[in-house]
Write an enzyme that holds these catalytic residues in place. Structure first.
Site, mmCIF file in Angstrom:
data_model
loop_
_atom_site.group_PDB
_atom_site.id
_atom_site.type_symbol
_atom_site.label_atom_id
_atom_site.label_comp_id
_atom_site.label_asym_id
_atom_site.label_seq_id
_atom_site.Cartn_x
_atom_site.Cartn_y
_atom_site.Cartn_z
ATOM 1 N N ALA A 121 -15.306 14.876 71.206
ATOM 2 C CA ALA A 121 -15.930 14.263 70.038
ATOM 3 C C ALA A 121 -15.164 14.576 68.765
ATOM 4 O O ALA A 121 -15.093 13.749 67.849
ATOM 5 C CB ALA A 121 -17.377 14.742 69.917
ATOM 6 N N GLU A 180 -11.789 12.141 69.064
ATOM 7 C CA GLU A 180 -11.928 10.731 69.419
ATOM 8 C C GLU A 180 -12.612 9.939 68.306
ATOM 9 O O GLU A 180 -12.194 8.825 67.958
ATOM 10 C CB GLU A 180 -12.724 10.596 70.727
ATOM 11 C CG GLU A 180 -12.677 9.214 71.339
ATOM 12 C CD GLU A 180 -11.335 8.893 71.994
ATOM 13 O OE1 GLU A 180 -11.019 7.701 72.150
ATOM 14 O OE2 GLU A 180 -10.611 9.834 72.363
ATOM 15 N N SER A 205 -12.657 10.523 65.073
ATOM 16 C CA SER A 205 -11.802 10.352 63.893
ATOM 17 C C SER A 205 -10.669 9.367 64.135
ATOM 18 O O SER A 205 -10.264 8.639 63.215
ATOM 19 C CB SER A 205 -11.239 11.708 63.459
ATOM 20 O OG SER A 205 -12.280 12.573 63.052
ATOM 21 N N CYS A 233 -24.355 14.989 65.257
ATOM 22 C CA CYS A 233 -23.020 15.551 65.482
ATOM 23 C C CYS A 233 -22.748 16.743 64.562
ATOM 24 O O CYS A 233 -22.759 16.593 63.329
ATOM 25 C CB CYS A 233 -21.969 14.476 65.247
ATOM 26 S SG CYS A 233 -20.275 15.073 65.396
ATOM 27 N N GLU A 248 -11.500 14.461 57.404
ATOM 28 C CA GLU A 248 -10.243 13.962 57.964
ATOM 29 C C GLU A 248 -10.020 12.497 57.610
ATOM 30 O O GLU A 248 -8.924 12.100 57.192
ATOM 31 C CB GLU A 248 -10.241 14.117 59.484
ATOM 32 C CG GLU A 248 -10.156 15.545 59.966
ATOM 33 C CD GLU A 248 -10.310 15.641 61.475
ATOM 34 O OE1 GLU A 248 -9.902 16.668 62.028
ATOM 35 O OE2 GLU A 248 -10.853 14.697 62.096
#
Length: 418
Positions: A255, A258, A260, A366, A375
């Protein structure tokens, strides 16, 4: 191909077929939303489930303790109707981990992770994320200038993938030479058309890498998250505790990069498709945070999330979901919810400043969402500052989607930098 009506479902409903080969995730998400707040769907391999496609009922499901993550509550699984090599099994049968437990067990596993992803700790990563971003943009420029490139570069390969995998790799103390092999495994992991033998090999390969990482950090601990999580287990952890940690780290690395990758690619594509939106940022009227939130809403990196299982008969928005049935959360449909986002919810508009649910809701929201936002925001800001005349290499050619009903991704993003 797209979302289509197929044969009658097990309780008489006509399911909508979720097709990994669709050309447009936007069209599928719109059709799912229009079908109603709760719709019967058929996943690859003929597996039937319910999809919750509107924001308010999806939030209710994600908060409702009667919907659990334990695969042992899934009727078709316990009855032996789901094969062990089902292409999506790696997203459902996850061992004991953050995304497969509930209640006290989930809180126990999440607590040490949450301590590492506080806003203060994420903010402390800003300088390093900026440094990695600029290094990757240098390499992207070199790739575009290389002989034979024609000035075209795959921005996903040179930038959108290596940025988050480098950040998460450093966070967990992962050797840099593992990045590319892991990328191939994750491409296979999210390929809904994978052959049965590939499913087994991919799951084993991912497990082996994370198990090696845990062994490495047990022998040579460092200032990384893997070492920190290992220290929580004490000097002589049980085999069960180590397996739980392997499963949790695997989920977090998956997670943690993937999401980002696709967030960056989808946002870049939306801005290049609609230069007027990019002009709003360059003019200073809106900032990159606005771009990120609107892209996450309309183009959520996860189209659909598997599974929650009903532990009893439950009414959701007027639809009865029976005990043992699986429920998919459709982030793609939810992002187009007119009641939540307005009559023009199908349009990319950075002035919207939406309240979206693309990182989940409730106990299973999350824990790495702040890092993903950081990011993506830095990536977009630095990319368009460095290459303000960035454009798609072939604007008239649709990007090829990744063959998945789960991730909202593309195989490549060919661009010209100037």
């Amino acid at each position: 191909m797209g979302l289509t009506e197929e044969t009658m479902g097990p309780t008489g409903e006509r399911p909508l077929l979720l097709d990994p080969t669709i050309r447009s995730s936007a069209e599928e998400s719109e059709l799912l939303y229009a079908a109603g707040p709760v719709v019967r769907v058929e996943l690859p391999g003929g597996v039937s489930a319910w999809a919750v496609t509107h924001d308010a009922p999806a939030r209710e499901v994600m908060r409702d303790s009667r919907f659990v993550k334990d695969i042992g509550q899934w009727g078709p699984w316990t009855r032996g109707e789901i094969p062990a090599d089902w292409p999506l099994i790696g997203l459902v049968d996850l061992g004991t981990s953050l995304v497969s437990t509930d209640g006290a067990e989930h809180r126990r596993l999440r607590r040490p992770v949450a301590r590492e992803f506080t806003p203060q700790r994420v903010e402390a990563l800003r300088g390093r994320v900026e440094e990695i971003t600029r290094e990757l943009l240098d390499r992207t420029a070199e790739a575009a200038a290389a002989e034979g490139s024609g000035g075209v570069v795959d921005l996903k390969d040179t930038f959108a993938f290596p940025l988050p995998i480098t950040v998460v790799g450093e966070l967990f103390g992962m050797p840099v030479e593992w990045h590319r092999p892991l990328r191939k495994l994750y491409d296979s992991f999210f390929d809904d058309n994978a052959a049965p033998e590939t499913v087994h090999a991919t799951l084993q390969g991912l497990y082996d890498y994370i198990a090696r990482l845990v062994r490495l950090k047990r022998d040579e601990p460092g200032a990384d998250l893997t070492s920190a999580l290992l220290s929580e287990l004490g000097d002589d952890p049980s085999e069960e505790a180590v397996e739980e940690l392997i499963a949790t780290i695997q989920v977090m690395i998956t997670a943690g990069h993937e999401t980002s990758v696709h967030a960056v690619v989808n946002a870049v594509r939306s801005l290049l498709d609609d230069p007027a939106q990019l002009d709003l940022v360059h003019s200073g009227r809106y900032d990159w945070d606005d771009v990120v939130e609107e892209s996450l809403r309309l183009d959520a990196p996860a189209l659909n999330f598997l599974f929650r299982f009903a532990t009893e008969d439950i009414d959701v928005a007027g639809t009865l979901i029976r005990e043992g049935e699986g429920v998919v959360i459709s982030y793609g449909g939810m992002g187009r919810d007119r009641a939540q986002h307005g009559a023009d919810a199908d349009r990319f508009d950075i002035a919207r400043r939406p309240r979206h649910t693309s990182f989940g809701h409730g106990p299973h929201s999350c824990p790495g969402s702040a890092l993903a936002r950081l990011e993506t925001t830095i990536a977009l800001r630095e990319l368009f500052a460095r290459f303000p005349r960035l454009r798609l290499a072939d604007p008239d050619r649709p990007l090829e989607r990744s063959p998945s009903v789960i991730v909202n991704g593309h195989r490549a993003l060919p661009v010209r930098l100037a």
